[in-house]
Design a protein around this motif. Structure first.
Motif, PDB file in Angstrom:
ATOM      1  N   ASN A  47       8.063 -23.960 -53.197  1.00  0.00           N
ATOM      2  CA  ASN A  47       8.741 -25.020 -53.947  1.00  0.00           C
ATOM      3  C   ASN A  47      10.095 -25.355 -53.358  1.00  0.00           C
ATOM      4  N   ASN A  48      10.482 -24.659 -52.290  1.00  0.00           N
ATOM      5  CA  ASN A  48      11.806 -24.860 -51.701  1.00  0.00           C
ATOM      6  C   ASN A  48      11.660 -24.693 -50.182  1.00  0.00           C
ATOM      7  N   TYR A  49      12.210 -25.648 -49.424  1.00  0.00           N
ATOM      8  CA  TYR A  49      12.075 -25.586 -47.967  1.00  0.00           C
ATOM      9  C   TYR A  49      12.721 -24.338 -47.365  1.00  0.00           C
ATOM     10  N   SER A  50      13.686 -23.736 -48.085  1.00  0.00           N
ATOM     11  CA  SER A  50      14.363 -22.561 -47.526  1.00  0.00           C
ATOM     12  C   SER A  50      13.597 -21.270 -47.829  1.00  0.00           C
ATOM     13  N   CYS A  51      12.526 -21.383 -48.609  1.00  0.00           N
ATOM     14  CA  CYS A  51      11.754 -20.204 -49.034  1.00  0.00           C
ATOM     15  C   CYS A  51      10.402 -20.166 -48.330  1.00  0.00           C
ATOM     16  N   PRO A 121      17.917 -19.064 -52.760  1.00  0.00           N
ATOM     17  CA  PRO A 121      17.422 -20.224 -52.004  1.00  0.00           C
ATOM     18  C   PRO A 121      18.429 -21.363 -51.960  1.00  0.00           C
ATOM     19  N   CYS A 122      18.171 -22.287 -51.072  1.00  0.00           N
ATOM     20  CA  CYS A 122      19.019 -23.477 -50.969  1.00  0.00           C
ATOM     21  C   CYS A 122      19.037 -24.189 -52.320  1.00  0.00           C
ATOM     22  N   GLN A 123      20.248 -24.558 -52.759  1.00  0.00           N
ATOM     23  CA  GLN A 123      20.389 -25.203 -54.075  1.00  0.00           C
ATOM     24  C   GLN A 123      21.065 -26.564 -53.952  1.00  0.00           C
ATOM     25  N   ILE A 124      21.036 -27.139 -52.763  1.00  0.00           N
ATOM     26  CA  ILE A 124      21.764 -28.403 -52.580  1.00  0.00           C
ATOM     27  C   ILE A 124      21.185 -29.507 -53.470  1.00  0.00           C
ATOM     28  N   CYS A 125      19.864 -29.642 -53.478  1.00  0.00           N
ATOM     29  CA  CYS A 125      19.229 -30.692 -54.294  1.00  0.00           C
ATOM     30  C   CYS A 125      18.570 -30.051 -55.507  1.00  0.00           C
ATOM     31  N   SER A 126      18.510 -30.774 -56.575  1.00  0.00           N
ATOM     32  CA  SER A 126      17.837 -30.254 -57.759  1.00  0.00           C
ATOM     33  C   SER A 126      16.931 -31.344 -58.355  1.00  0.00           C
ATOM     34  N   CYS A 128      14.519 -29.226 -55.387  1.00  0.00           N
ATOM     35  CA  CYS A 128      14.353 -29.313 -53.934  1.00  0.00           C
ATOM     36  C   CYS A 128      13.314 -30.393 -53.621  1.00  0.00           C
ATOM     37  N   ALA A 129      13.549 -31.140 -52.560  1.00  0.00           N
ATOM     38  CA  ALA A 129      12.626 -32.216 -52.173  1.00  0.00           C
ATOM     39  C   ALA A 129      11.212 -31.694 -51.926  1.00  0.00           C
ATOM     40  N   LYS A 130      11.078 -30.420 -51.622  1.00  0.00           N
ATOM     41  CA  LYS A 130       9.750 -29.823 -51.390  1.00  0.00           C
ATOM     42  C   LYS A 130       8.882 -29.968 -52.640  1.00  0.00           C
ATOM     43  N   ASP A 135      10.695 -35.235 -47.677  1.00  0.00           N
ATOM     44  CA  ASP A 135      11.357 -34.499 -46.596  1.00  0.00           C
ATOM     45  C   ASP A 135      12.709 -33.976 -47.065  1.00  0.00           C
ATOM     46  N   CYS A 136      13.143 -32.865 -46.454  1.00  0.00           N
ATOM     47  CA  CYS A 136      14.469 -32.314 -46.762  1.00  0.00           C
ATOM     48  C   CYS A 136      15.529 -33.254 -46.179  1.00  0.00           C
ATOM     49  N   PRO A 137      16.474 -33.718 -47.023  1.00  0.00           N
ATOM     50  CA  PRO A 137      17.496 -34.628 -46.493  1.00  0.00           C
ATOM     51  C   PRO A 137      18.607 -33.913 -45.705  1.00  0.00           C
ATOM     52  N   PHE A 138      18.712 -32.600 -45.847  1.00  0.00           N
ATOM     53  CA  PHE A 138      19.809 -31.863 -45.189  1.00  0.00           C
ATOM     54  C   PHE A 138      19.291 -30.650 -44.432  1.00  0.00           C
ATOM     55  N   PRO A 139      18.388 -30.839 -43.461  1.00  0.00           N
ATOM     56  CA  PRO A 139      17.819 -29.661 -42.790  1.00  0.00           C
ATOM     57  C   PRO A 139      18.860 -28.776 -42.118  1.00  0.00           C
ATOM     58  N   LYS A 141      21.794 -28.092 -43.261  1.00  0.00           N
ATOM     59  CA  LYS A 141      22.595 -27.398 -44.273  1.00  0.00           C
ATOM     60  C   LYS A 141      21.797 -26.355 -45.047  1.00  0.00           C
ATOM     61  N   ARG A 142      20.462 -26.365 -44.864  1.00  0.00           N
ATOM     62  CA  ARG A 142      19.700 -25.424 -45.687  1.00  0.00           C
ATOM     63  C   ARG A 142      19.706 -24.031 -45.054  1.00  0.00           C
ATOM     64  N   ALA A 143      19.705 -23.041 -45.919  1.00  0.00           N
ATOM     65  CA  ALA A 143      19.737 -21.659 -45.445  1.00  0.00           C
ATOM     66  C   ALA A 143      18.821 -20.832 -46.325  1.00  0.00           C
TER      67      ALA A 143
HETATM   68  S1  SF4 Z   1      18.692 -29.420 -48.786  1.00  0.00           S
HETATM   69 FE1  SF4 Z   1      16.510 -29.291 -48.268  1.00  0.00          FE
HETATM   70  S2  SF4 Z   1      15.943 -27.142 -48.729  1.00  0.00           S
HETATM   71 FE2  SF4 Z   1      17.909 -27.538 -49.731  1.00  0.00          FE
HETATM   72  S3  SF4 Z   1      17.384 -28.116 -51.838  1.00  0.00           S
HETATM   73 FE3  SF4 Z   1      17.613 -30.027 -50.641  1.00  0.00          FE
HETATM   74  S4  SF4 Z   1      15.538 -30.475 -49.917  1.00  0.00           S
HETATM   75 FE4  SF4 Z   1      15.524 -28.332 -50.581  1.00  0.00          FE
END
Ligand code: SF4
Length: 181
Positions: A47-51, A121-126, A128-130, A135-139, A141-143
């Motif tokens: 459910n999260n691109y960083s996971c 996990p990455c918490q930038i978007c809520s 996550c785009a996944k 697509d992840c808008p901030f590849p 920045k994700r960790a």
């Molecule tokens: S930056 Fe990418 S990995 Fe992080 S929450 Fe947003 S979509 Fe998901």
């Protein structure tokens, strides 16, 4: 000032409770930890691109980390009213990760390559785009989190002689793998 001194000084100024630079070789990775991700207790699996599985295989992440000789270990210890209250601990984790990103932004001009491993996990978007199939808008920045890297955090705490479990408090860890410019 030497890079490692700068990293430690910055960690101190940002308010981390514990911070140390260690050899990455001192870390223990256990790829079997991926089975805990797969149980999806946290709800982020797939459910999260960083996971996992999107972040890559455990060995792949471990190899990326091991490519760096040195690692900055960061820890915050925060009083918590109810450790079983997810929303409370999630907010504390978010703050820890924001502090880690602040450190990275402060030192980015002084380090060469780097790779962060976060407290969650990455918490930038809520959400996550996944989760939305986008697509992840901030590849950049994700960790991924220490669990996805399969780092044995209890062994890390023991090695660094810092607390792992704290009664009435919650301890979060992150690691910045780095190399000299
Ligand atoms: S930056 Fe990418 S990995 Fe992080 S929450 Fe947003 S979509 Fe998901």
């Amino acid at each position: 000032m030497r890079l490692e001194e700068t990293l430690l000084q910055t960690a101190k100024e940002l308010g981390f409770d514990n911070y140390q630079v260690i050899d990455t070789a001192a870390l223990h990775f256990d790829e079997r930890f991926r089975m805990y991700c797969e149980t999806n207790y946290c709800g982020n699996y797939d459910n999260n691109y960083s996971c996992p599985p999107a972040c890559g295989e455990a060995k792949e992440l471990g190899d990326k980390a091991r490519a760096f000789e040195r690692a900055l270990v960061l820890q915050t210890i925060t009083p918590v009213k109810d450790i079983t209250n997810d929303s409370e601990t999630k907010e504390i984790k978010r703050r820890h990760n924001q502090m880690t990103w602040s450190l990275i932004e402060s030192v980015a001009g002084e380090v060469g390559e780097y790779l962060p491993a976060m407290a969650g996990p990455c918490q930038i978007c809520s959400p996550c785009a996944k989760e939305l199939g986008k697509d992840c808008p901030f590849p950049q920045k994700r960790a991924s989190c220490l669990s996805a890297f399969c780092v044995k955090v209890d062994a890390l705490a023991e090695y660094c002689k810092i607390p792992y479990y704290c009664e009435g408090e919650v301890a979060f860890f992150s690691i910045l793998f780095f190399q000299q410019k």
